[in-house]
Design a protein around this motif. Structure first.
Motif, PDB file in Angstrom:
ATOM      1  N   ARG A 168     125.980  58.455  62.405  1.00  0.00           N
ATOM      2  CA  ARG A 168     127.142  57.623  62.715  1.00  0.00           C
ATOM      3  C   ARG A 168     127.195  56.371  61.849  1.00  0.00           C
ATOM      4  O   ARG A 168     127.656  55.308  62.271  1.00  0.00           O
ATOM      5  CB  ARG A 168     127.198  57.271  64.212  1.00  0.00           C
ATOM      6  CG  ARG A 168     127.101  58.511  65.075  1.00  0.00           C
ATOM      7  CD  ARG A 168     127.937  58.622  66.291  1.00  0.00           C
ATOM      8  NE  ARG A 168     129.205  57.995  66.394  1.00  0.00           N
ATOM      9  CZ  ARG A 168     130.383  58.586  66.123  1.00  0.00           C
ATOM     10  NH1 ARG A 168     130.427  59.800  65.651  1.00  0.00           N
ATOM     11  NH2 ARG A 168     131.510  57.940  66.305  1.00  0.00           N
ATOM     12  N   ARG A 169     126.734  56.507  60.628  1.00  0.00           N
ATOM     13  CA  ARG A 169     126.776  55.416  59.650  1.00  0.00           C
ATOM     14  C   ARG A 169     127.831  55.742  58.602  1.00  0.00           C
ATOM     15  O   ARG A 169     128.023  56.908  58.244  1.00  0.00           O
ATOM     16  CB  ARG A 169     125.421  55.229  58.960  1.00  0.00           C
ATOM     17  CG  ARG A 169     124.243  55.024  59.901  1.00  0.00           C
ATOM     18  CD  ARG A 169     124.355  53.837  60.777  1.00  0.00           C
ATOM     19  NE  ARG A 169     124.338  52.616  60.002  1.00  0.00           N
ATOM     20  CZ  ARG A 169     124.419  51.406  60.513  1.00  0.00           C
ATOM     21  NH1 ARG A 169     124.535  51.255  61.807  1.00  0.00           N
ATOM     22  NH2 ARG A 169     124.391  50.351  59.748  1.00  0.00           N
ATOM     23  N   CYS A 170     128.490  54.749  58.089  1.00  0.00           N
ATOM     24  CA  CYS A 170     129.532  54.944  57.084  1.00  0.00           C
ATOM     25  C   CYS A 170     128.902  55.336  55.754  1.00  0.00           C
ATOM     26  O   CYS A 170     128.083  54.604  55.194  1.00  0.00           O
ATOM     27  CB  CYS A 170     130.343  53.661  56.923  1.00  0.00           C
ATOM     28  SG  CYS A 170     131.665  53.810  55.706  1.00  0.00           S
ATOM     29  N   SER A 171     129.304  56.496  55.251  1.00  0.00           N
ATOM     30  CA  SER A 171     128.732  56.975  53.990  1.00  0.00           C
ATOM     31  C   SER A 171     129.409  56.346  52.773  1.00  0.00           C
ATOM     32  O   SER A 171     128.951  56.539  51.643  1.00  0.00           O
ATOM     33  CB  SER A 171     128.815  58.502  53.914  1.00  0.00           C
ATOM     34  OG  SER A 171     130.168  58.924  53.896  1.00  0.00           O
ATOM     35  N   ILE A 172     130.490  55.584  52.989  1.00  0.00           N
ATOM     36  CA  ILE A 172     131.161  54.892  51.882  1.00  0.00           C
ATOM     37  C   ILE A 172     131.235  53.386  52.168  1.00  0.00           C
ATOM     38  O   ILE A 172     132.146  52.699  51.714  1.00  0.00           O
ATOM     39  CB  ILE A 172     132.568  55.471  51.599  1.00  0.00           C
ATOM     40  CG1 ILE A 172     133.483  55.327  52.814  1.00  0.00           C
ATOM     41  CG2 ILE A 172     132.480  56.918  51.130  1.00  0.00           C
ATOM     42  CD1 ILE A 172     134.962  55.579  52.519  1.00  0.00           C
ATOM     43  N   TYR A 173     130.264  52.871  52.895  1.00  0.00           N
ATOM     44  CA  TYR A 173     130.319  51.487  53.367  1.00  0.00           C
ATOM     45  C   TYR A 173     130.622  50.486  52.256  1.00  0.00           C
ATOM     46  O   TYR A 173     131.470  49.608  52.402  1.00  0.00           O
ATOM     47  CB  TYR A 173     129.023  51.106  54.085  1.00  0.00           C
ATOM     48  CG  TYR A 173     129.103  49.739  54.708  1.00  0.00           C
ATOM     49  CD1 TYR A 173     129.735  49.560  55.936  1.00  0.00           C
ATOM     50  CD2 TYR A 173     128.582  48.624  54.061  1.00  0.00           C
ATOM     51  CE1 TYR A 173     129.844  48.312  56.509  1.00  0.00           C
ATOM     52  CE2 TYR A 173     128.688  47.368  54.629  1.00  0.00           C
ATOM     53  CZ  TYR A 173     129.321  47.217  55.843  1.00  0.00           C
ATOM     54  OH  TYR A 173     129.442  45.967  56.400  1.00  0.00           O
ATOM     55  N   GLU A 174     129.953  50.580  51.141  1.00  0.00           N
ATOM     56  CA  GLU A 174     130.139  49.610  50.046  1.00  0.00           C
ATOM     57  C   GLU A 174     131.548  49.657  49.469  1.00  0.00           C
ATOM     58  O   GLU A 174     132.028  48.650  48.943  1.00  0.00           O
ATOM     59  CB  GLU A 174     129.103  49.824  48.948  1.00  0.00           C
ATOM     60  CG  GLU A 174     127.683  49.524  49.380  1.00  0.00           C
ATOM     61  CD  GLU A 174     127.494  48.085  49.840  1.00  0.00           C
ATOM     62  OE1 GLU A 174     128.044  47.163  49.208  1.00  0.00           O
ATOM     63  OE2 GLU A 174     126.794  47.888  50.853  1.00  0.00           O
ATOM     64  N   THR A 175     132.211  50.793  49.547  1.00  0.00           N
ATOM     65  CA  THR A 175     133.547  50.956  48.968  1.00  0.00           C
ATOM     66  C   THR A 175     134.580  51.314  50.036  1.00  0.00           C
ATOM     67  O   THR A 175     135.641  51.854  49.724  1.00  0.00           O
ATOM     68  CB  THR A 175     133.513  52.038  47.876  1.00  0.00           C
ATOM     69  OG1 THR A 175     132.985  53.243  48.433  1.00  0.00           O
ATOM     70  CG2 THR A 175     132.684  51.599  46.690  1.00  0.00           C
ATOM     71  N   ARG A 176     134.291  51.022  51.294  1.00  0.00           N
ATOM     72  CA  ARG A 176     135.163  51.394  52.415  1.00  0.00           C
ATOM     73  C   ARG A 176     136.550  50.767  52.263  1.00  0.00           C
ATOM     74  O   ARG A 176     136.711  49.750  51.583  1.00  0.00           O
ATOM     75  CB  ARG A 176     134.525  50.984  53.738  1.00  0.00           C
ATOM     76  CG  ARG A 176     134.440  49.495  53.978  1.00  0.00           C
ATOM     77  CD  ARG A 176     133.482  49.198  55.113  1.00  0.00           C
ATOM     78  NE  ARG A 176     133.407  47.787  55.434  1.00  0.00           N
ATOM     79  CZ  ARG A 176     132.708  46.894  54.766  1.00  0.00           C
ATOM     80  NH1 ARG A 176     132.012  47.259  53.704  1.00  0.00           N
ATOM     81  NH2 ARG A 176     132.681  45.625  55.142  1.00  0.00           N
ATOM     82  N   PRO A 177     137.547  51.357  52.934  1.00  0.00           N
ATOM     83  CA  PRO A 177     138.917  50.846  52.846  1.00  0.00           C
ATOM     84  C   PRO A 177     139.055  49.417  53.359  1.00  0.00           C
ATOM     85  O   PRO A 177     138.265  48.949  54.190  1.00  0.00           O
ATOM     86  CB  PRO A 177     139.712  51.804  53.733  1.00  0.00           C
ATOM     87  CG  PRO A 177     138.909  53.042  53.789  1.00  0.00           C
ATOM     88  CD  PRO A 177     137.474  52.595  53.722  1.00  0.00           C
ATOM     89  N   THR A 178     140.090  48.770  52.912  1.00  0.00           N
ATOM     90  CA  THR A 178     140.363  47.393  53.311  1.00  0.00           C
ATOM     91  C   THR A 178     140.493  47.261  54.820  1.00  0.00           C
ATOM     92  O   THR A 178     139.982  46.308  55.409  1.00  0.00           O
ATOM     93  CB  THR A 178     141.643  46.889  52.614  1.00  0.00           C
ATOM     94  OG1 THR A 178     141.439  46.984  51.200  1.00  0.00           O
ATOM     95  CG2 THR A 178     141.967  45.462  52.992  1.00  0.00           C
TER      96      THR A 178
END
Length: 114
Positions: free
Chosen positions: A72-82
């Motif tokens: 349940r962790r964001c796999s695109i956290y560094e580039t996540r949407p605004t």
């Protein structure tokens, strides 16, 4: 103690918000994170706005954002949407999402550390 502000909270990574709300991404978000274009649903042209071009949640067969991993962790956290960057830990939408998932309210940092 006065009411805590969102700055008094730190996300604990529960992922509740990623399944409780509609999540859209912009064309700029997709430029920053190519997986958005490759793995989500592009909106019909007449539905697009400067902020909304791709739908990340809900998608068929997904209970939450398609970019949450098994932990349940964001796999695109560094580039996540605004929209995800602007979501504030501890604010009313955060607390509502936690409650919908049966999680306790997120406590302010001072209470968790003290």
């Amino acid at each position: 103690m006065p009411n805590p502000s969102p700055a008094d909270y730190e996300c604990d990574g529960c992922g509740a918000c990623c399944g409780a709300y509609l999540i859209f991404a912009s064309v700029d978000d997709a430029r920053r994170e190519p997986r958005i274009e490759a793995e989500t649903q592009r909106l019909a042209g007449w539905l697009e706005t400067p902020k909304w071009a791709y739908r990340l949640h809900p998608l068929p067969f997904h209970e939450s954002c398609c970019f949450l991993d098994a932990d349940r962790r964001c796999s695109i956290y560094e580039t996540r949407p605004t929209v995800c960057r602007e979501f504030a830990a501890g604010d009313e939408p955060c607390q509502k999402a936690r409650a919908m998932r049966g999680l306790p309210p997120l406590e302010p940092l001072a209470r968790r550390e003290g």
